[in-house]
Enzyme design. Sequence first.
Site, short mmCIF file in Angstrom:
data_model
loop_
_atom_site.label_atom_id
_atom_site.label_comp_id
_atom_site.label_asym_id
_atom_site.label_seq_id
_atom_site.Cartn_x
_atom_site.Cartn_y
_atom_site.Cartn_z
N CYS A 85 -40.18 36.41 -36.47
CA CYS A 85 -40.75 37.52 -35.72
C CYS A 85 -41.00 38.67 -36.67
CB CYS A 85 -39.78 37.94 -34.61
SG CYS A 85 -40.42 39.28 -33.59
N LEU A 86 -42.18 39.28 -36.59
CA LEU A 86 -42.49 40.40 -37.49
C LEU A 86 -41.57 41.58 -37.25
CD1 LEU A 86 -46.40 40.24 -37.35
CD2 LEU A 86 -44.90 39.41 -39.17
N GLN B 275 -44.51 45.61 -30.11
CA GLN B 275 -44.22 45.52 -31.54
C GLN B 275 -44.98 46.55 -32.36
OE1 GLN B 275 -44.86 41.01 -31.81
NE2 GLN B 275 -43.26 41.42 -33.32
N HIS C 36 -43.22 33.19 -26.94
CA HIS C 36 -42.60 34.21 -27.80
C HIS C 36 -43.23 35.58 -27.55
CE1 HIS C 36 -40.94 35.45 -31.92
NE2 HIS C 36 -41.76 36.44 -31.61
N GLU C 37 -44.57 35.61 -27.49
CA GLU C 37 -45.24 36.91 -27.35
C GLU C 37 -45.05 37.50 -25.94
OE1 GLU C 37 -45.93 38.25 -30.01
OE2 GLU C 37 -45.95 36.43 -31.21
N GLY D 243 -48.64 35.81 -34.19
CA GLY D 243 -48.84 36.53 -32.94
C GLY D 243 -48.26 37.92 -33.02
N HIS E 211 -41.86 39.26 -25.58
CA HIS E 211 -41.86 40.64 -26.10
C HIS E 211 -42.23 41.65 -25.01
CE1 HIS E 211 -40.98 40.46 -30.35
NE2 HIS E 211 -41.89 39.53 -30.60
NI NI Z 1 -42.07 38.39 -32.34
#
Ligand code: NI
Length: 181
Positions: free
Chosen positions: A103-104, A52, A145-146, A47, A149
């Site tokens: 997480c990226l 991000q 999670h997304e 995701g 963000h």
């Molecule tokens: Ni993340």
Amino acid sequence: MALLKIARMGHPVLRTVAEPIADPLAPEIQRLGVDMVETMHDAHGAGLAGPQVYESRRIIVFHAPVERGGPQTEATAPLTIVINPEITFIEPPEDGPADWEGCLSIPDLRGQVPRSPHIGYKGLGLKGETIEREAKGFHARVVQHEVDHLDGVLYIDRMKGFNSLTFESEIHHLLAKREGS
Ligand code: NI
């Protein structure tokens, strides 16, 4: 299409509440959605959220394939873009089951995060259509999670403690321990 740069923990954009999107059909939103999907795939992520990629706007992309979600229908999701997503907790996130997240924006690390195992969410798709679903398991986890963000929240904020915070290269130690017990 273009690959976008991914913001890493410490950049203020990841701690800023993102702005709602007024017009999903606006050309810059169409381009952003497509570029976010390409960027997510290129980075092998499940995701990605607007902040991000330095876009403080309420848009998320994700997928919950059967390899991650398992056989249960509501635990899987096809590639999905949701604009202005809103979550309804069918089961509360507190004391929900903990599982590994990464997480990226926090490269190389994984941690155990409690999440609600069952949520509803709704929002708009890239064509302006209404998306309304129930989600369980990994599908519910990635959406929580997304959406976090978009509110400036990172998964480490949701951890009960840091004992499980682990470099990906060391995670086999913990998985072996779990499978052995
Ligand atoms: Ni993340």
